[in-house]
Design a protein around this motif. Sequence first.
Motif, PDB file in Angstrom:
ATOM      1  N   SER A 126       7.198 -13.060 -18.697  1.00  0.00           N
ATOM      2  CA  SER A 126       7.543 -13.120 -20.111  1.00  0.00           C
ATOM      3  C   SER A 126       7.478 -11.732 -20.717  1.00  0.00           C
ATOM      4  CB  SER A 126       6.592 -14.068 -20.867  1.00  0.00           C
ATOM      5  OG  SER A 126       5.354 -13.437 -21.139  1.00  0.00           O
ATOM      6  N   THR A 127       7.968 -11.652 -21.950  1.00  0.00           N
ATOM      7  CA  THR A 127       7.949 -10.396 -22.700  1.00  0.00           C
ATOM      8  C   THR A 127       6.790 -10.362 -23.695  1.00  0.00           C
ATOM      9  OG1 THR A 127       9.422 -11.279 -24.412  1.00  0.00           O
ATOM     10  CG2 THR A 127      10.452 -10.241 -22.499  1.00  0.00           C
ATOM     11  N   ALA A 128       5.790 -11.174 -23.474  1.00  0.00           N
ATOM     12  CA  ALA A 128       4.699 -11.326 -24.449  1.00  0.00           C
ATOM     13  C   ALA A 128       3.924 -10.029 -24.622  1.00  0.00           C
ATOM     14  CB  ALA A 128       3.756 -12.439 -24.005  1.00  0.00           C
ATOM     15  N   SER A 129       3.515  -9.796 -25.864  1.00  0.00           N
ATOM     16  CA  SER A 129       2.618  -8.678 -26.176  1.00  0.00           C
ATOM     17  C   SER A 129       1.215  -9.163 -26.535  1.00  0.00           C
ATOM     18  CB  SER A 129       3.182  -7.861 -27.343  1.00  0.00           C
ATOM     19  OG  SER A 129       3.322  -8.680 -28.502  1.00  0.00           O
ATOM     20  N   GLU A 130       1.071 -10.459 -26.790  1.00  0.00           N
ATOM     21  CA  GLU A 130      -0.230 -11.028 -27.138  1.00  0.00           C
ATOM     22  C   GLU A 130      -0.409 -12.356 -26.407  1.00  0.00           C
ATOM     23  OE1 GLU A 130      -0.634 -11.447 -31.327  1.00  0.00           O
ATOM     24  OE2 GLU A 130      -0.393  -9.305 -31.758  1.00  0.00           O
ATOM     25  N   PRO A 170      10.763 -15.930 -22.038  1.00  0.00           N
ATOM     26  CA  PRO A 170      10.812 -15.875 -20.569  1.00  0.00           C
ATOM     27  C   PRO A 170      11.751 -14.792 -20.063  1.00  0.00           C
ATOM     28  CG  PRO A 170      12.034 -17.769 -21.390  1.00  0.00           C
ATOM     29  CD  PRO A 170      11.325 -17.178 -22.573  1.00  0.00           C
ATOM     30  N   VAL A 171      11.333 -14.135 -18.985  1.00  0.00           N
ATOM     31  CA  VAL A 171      12.170 -13.167 -18.281  1.00  0.00           C
ATOM     32  C   VAL A 171      12.772 -13.907 -17.089  1.00  0.00           C
ATOM     33  CG1 VAL A 171      12.223 -10.973 -17.044  1.00  0.00           C
ATOM     34  CG2 VAL A 171      10.726 -11.252 -19.036  1.00  0.00           C
ATOM     35  N   LEU A 172      14.031 -14.290 -17.214  1.00  0.00           N
ATOM     36  CA  LEU A 172      14.644 -15.164 -16.215  1.00  0.00           C
ATOM     37  C   LEU A 172      14.806 -14.487 -14.865  1.00  0.00           C
ATOM     38  CD1 LEU A 172      17.394 -16.818 -18.442  1.00  0.00           C
ATOM     39  CD2 LEU A 172      15.087 -17.638 -17.939  1.00  0.00           C
ATOM     40  N   SER A 173      14.918 -13.154 -14.871  1.00  0.00           N
ATOM     41  CA  SER A 173      15.158 -12.449 -13.606  1.00  0.00           C
ATOM     42  C   SER A 173      13.882 -12.147 -12.846  1.00  0.00           C
ATOM     43  CB  SER A 173      15.895 -11.135 -13.882  1.00  0.00           C
ATOM     44  OG  SER A 173      15.104 -10.293 -14.713  1.00  0.00           O
ATOM     45  N   ALA A 174      12.705 -12.437 -13.445  1.00  0.00           N
ATOM     46  CA  ALA A 174      11.451 -12.132 -12.762  1.00  0.00           C
ATOM     47  C   ALA A 174      11.275 -13.048 -11.556  1.00  0.00           C
ATOM     48  CB  ALA A 174      10.270 -12.292 -13.720  1.00  0.00           C
ATOM     49  N   PRO A 175      10.920 -12.487 -10.388  1.00  0.00           N
ATOM     50  CA  PRO A 175      10.755 -13.325  -9.194  1.00  0.00           C
ATOM     51  C   PRO A 175       9.529 -14.215  -9.305  1.00  0.00           C
ATOM     52  CG  PRO A 175      10.049 -11.084  -8.738  1.00  0.00           C
ATOM     53  CD  PRO A 175      10.653 -11.064 -10.118  1.00  0.00           C
ATOM     54  N   GLY A 176       9.613 -15.392  -8.696  1.00  0.00           N
ATOM     55  CA  GLY A 176       8.473 -16.314  -8.712  1.00  0.00           C
ATOM     56  C   GLY A 176       8.724 -17.478  -7.773  1.00  0.00           C
ATOM     57  N   THR A 177       7.631 -18.058  -7.270  1.00  0.00           N
ATOM     58  CA  THR A 177       7.732 -19.178  -6.329  1.00  0.00           C
ATOM     59  C   THR A 177       7.318 -20.499  -6.943  1.00  0.00           C
ATOM     60  OG1 THR A 177       5.479 -18.798  -5.532  1.00  0.00           O
ATOM     61  CG2 THR A 177       7.266 -17.610  -4.417  1.00  0.00           C
ATOM     62  N   GLY A 178       6.654 -20.475  -8.099  1.00  0.00           N
ATOM     63  CA  GLY A 178       6.162 -21.705  -8.706  1.00  0.00           C
ATOM     64  C   GLY A 178       4.860 -22.201  -8.127  1.00  0.00           C
ATOM     65  N   LEU A 179       4.315 -21.489  -7.120  1.00  0.00           N
ATOM     66  CA  LEU A 179       3.070 -21.942  -6.494  1.00  0.00           C
ATOM     67  C   LEU A 179       1.882 -21.782  -7.435  1.00  0.00           C
ATOM     68  CD1 LEU A 179       3.540 -20.533  -2.879  1.00  0.00           C
ATOM     69  CD2 LEU A 179       3.919 -22.864  -3.707  1.00  0.00           C
ATOM     70  N   GLY A 180       1.983 -20.847  -8.388  1.00  0.00           N
ATOM     71  CA  GLY A 180       0.879 -20.658  -9.322  1.00  0.00           C
ATOM     72  C   GLY A 180       0.632 -21.900 -10.154  1.00  0.00           C
ATOM     73  N   GLN A 181       1.693 -22.509 -10.672  1.00  0.00           N
ATOM     74  CA  GLN A 181       1.532 -23.731 -11.458  1.00  0.00           C
ATOM     75  C   GLN A 181       1.081 -24.895 -10.583  1.00  0.00           C
ATOM     76  OE1 GLN A 181       4.956 -24.613 -13.827  1.00  0.00           O
ATOM     77  NE2 GLN A 181       4.688 -22.825 -15.148  1.00  0.00           N
ATOM     78  N   MET A 237      16.291   2.478 -24.989  1.00  0.00           N
ATOM     79  CA  MET A 237      16.273   2.677 -23.539  1.00  0.00           C
ATOM     80  C   MET A 237      14.855   2.956 -23.028  1.00  0.00           C
ATOM     81  SD  MET A 237      19.286   2.311 -22.185  1.00  0.00           S
ATOM     82  CE  MET A 237      18.921   3.034 -20.599  1.00  0.00           C
ATOM     83  N   ALA A 238      14.030   3.574 -23.843  1.00  0.00           N
ATOM     84  CA  ALA A 238      12.702   3.998 -23.393  1.00  0.00           C
ATOM     85  C   ALA A 238      11.646   2.921 -23.545  1.00  0.00           C
ATOM     86  CB  ALA A 238      12.268   5.248 -24.163  1.00  0.00           C
ATOM     87  N   TYR A 239      11.810   1.973 -24.501  1.00  0.00           N
ATOM     88  CA  TYR A 239      10.722   1.046 -24.803  1.00  0.00           C
ATOM     89  C   TYR A 239      11.105  -0.432 -24.765  1.00  0.00           C
ATOM     90  CZ  TYR A 239       7.660   4.818 -26.345  1.00  0.00           C
ATOM     91  OH  TYR A 239       6.864   5.935 -26.379  1.00  0.00           O
ATOM     92  N   ALA A 240      12.365  -0.776 -24.601  1.00  0.00           N
ATOM     93  CA  ALA A 240      12.759  -2.186 -24.661  1.00  0.00           C
ATOM     94  C   ALA A 240      12.034  -2.993 -23.584  1.00  0.00           C
ATOM     95  CB  ALA A 240      14.267  -2.320 -24.502  1.00  0.00           C
ATOM     96  N   ARG A 241      11.480  -4.130 -23.969  1.00  0.00           N
ATOM     97  CA  ARG A 241      10.759  -4.986 -23.031  1.00  0.00           C
ATOM     98  C   ARG A 241      11.732  -5.885 -22.275  1.00  0.00           C
ATOM     99  NH1 ARG A 241       5.305  -5.503 -24.269  1.00  0.00           N
ATOM    100  NH2 ARG A 241       5.252  -7.635 -23.474  1.00  0.00           N
ATOM    101  N   ASN A 242      12.677  -6.460 -22.974  1.00  0.00           N
ATOM    102  CA  ASN A 242      13.672  -7.329 -22.349  1.00  0.00           C
ATOM    103  C   ASN A 242      14.883  -6.474 -21.961  1.00  0.00           C
ATOM    104  OD1 ASN A 242      15.691  -9.273 -21.767  1.00  0.00           O
ATOM    105  ND2 ASN A 242      14.639 -10.767 -23.058  1.00  0.00           N
ATOM    106  N   ARG A 243      14.989  -6.135 -20.678  1.00  0.00           N
ATOM    107  CA  ARG A 243      16.032  -5.208 -20.237  1.00  0.00           C
ATOM    108  C   ARG A 243      17.415  -5.866 -20.246  1.00  0.00           C
ATOM    109  NH1 ARG A 243      13.688  -0.574 -21.036  1.00  0.00           N
ATOM    110  NH2 ARG A 243      15.205   0.468 -19.673  1.00  0.00           N
ATOM    111  N   GLN A 244      17.488  -7.202 -20.103  1.00  0.00           N
ATOM    112  CA  GLN A 244      18.781  -7.862 -20.193  1.00  0.00           C
ATOM    113  C   GLN A 244      19.356  -7.732 -21.602  1.00  0.00           C
ATOM    114  OE1 GLN A 244      16.094  -9.225 -18.827  1.00  0.00           O
ATOM    115  NE2 GLN A 244      16.637  -9.635 -16.692  1.00  0.00           N
TER     116      GLN A 244
END
Length: 420
Positions: A348-352, A373-384, A120-127
């Motif tokens: 993403s859940t990347a550490s490196e 990939p973190v599917l629930s993370a918000p994004g518009t796709g404008l960066g790509q 609960m304290a350290y998990a990166r992928n909350r799903q």
Amino acid sequence: MLSRWLSGFFGLNDDFVRPVPGRSWRTDWIIAAVLSLVSVATLMYMRDLSSEMLDYLPVVPSCVAILVAGVLITFRRRFPIGVLLLASGAHFVIVGVALPAVASIGGMQVLYFLGIYTAMAYARNRQSLALGVGLVLFAMVVWLVAADSYARATAPDEFQPTLWYYFGTTVLNFAYFGAAIWLGRQAWLQAKAASELATSRDLVRDQGARLAEQAVVAERLRIARDLHDSVAHHISLIGVQTAAARRTMGSHPEVAAQAMLEVESMSREAVSELRGMLGSLRDVPDEGNGARTIDGLAALADESSVNGLLVSYQLVGEPAEAQTITPMQAGQLLRIAQEAVTNIRRHSTASEARIVVRLGRSIEMEITDNGRPVLSAPGTGLGQVGIRERVAALGGTVELGPRSTVGYRVRVTLPRRIES
């Protein structure tokens, strides 16, 4: 309503990632060793306390079970969800069925508690965390029901469990699992609040520096206007005096000479003012030169290695060849790398992450990571879209997509152009 509550409780839509402290495995190893030693000591004490416990606490299987639990807990902060499923889930159930007396030892209960708390304290992928906690709780319920059914079927009638037994069992399990989950969540929330506070401080500091820079720019613009007015004023007067000298040169040479003296004086005054004003502008700090050369990528890697993400930079090729990259190419490569690293941190859940620049017949930059990939993370796709537009403007090509193993890759190839 329930899904919204679960989403908020586990932070399913939150992109915060709690960083793991450096060399945390040392502390976890010591904690696991101490708890394992306490469990073994308790085991031997219970065996000596009553001869009836000898059959319930065989030495070799019990010590092996304790050792396995200790080893799993050693990796609790490195692989929090895996330890949750293996230690607090599978190990707890298997040992609880085969050696229930071992699973009930106080030291073992603390080890299982740490597995749930750390997830609960350290998990990166909350799903994955929410799914893992649900599986562990479901396994515990099934195990308790099965154990109770077996106990009622084999126990004599006079030893059948009463209502108070079920009440106490329910309260104890709710307190045990509830405390582990709630305390772990509170630790995660406190780390998140501390990270947001640090981000706010950085934002305030950056805004202060930006305001200071804007004040400097405004002052320089004022000086530029003053410089323009001063030079224009003196040039106009010089033009007037020169015209007067030309007209009076033949008939009144003394007037022409006086006019030329005025021109000389005003010229010197104009040069003096010009030197004074330009002197105040000459001592300008060297701002952003790294952003116009390939060296800016190394600085970007250092600045981005925070909050659990380690970014490395590597230049493949002769360092002298890097100097032939045009400022336009270097600036665009830096902006592309910034966007790629930002996407890694947000989505993403990347550490490196790695930034590699290869110099040959073309200029190639590759940004990769080791996350999912973190599917629930918000994004518009404008960066790509921005990355593709920057590369296209320089006549290059870009590849965006997941890697064959794990992680994501951004690969940019630009044609070589040597600045003359």
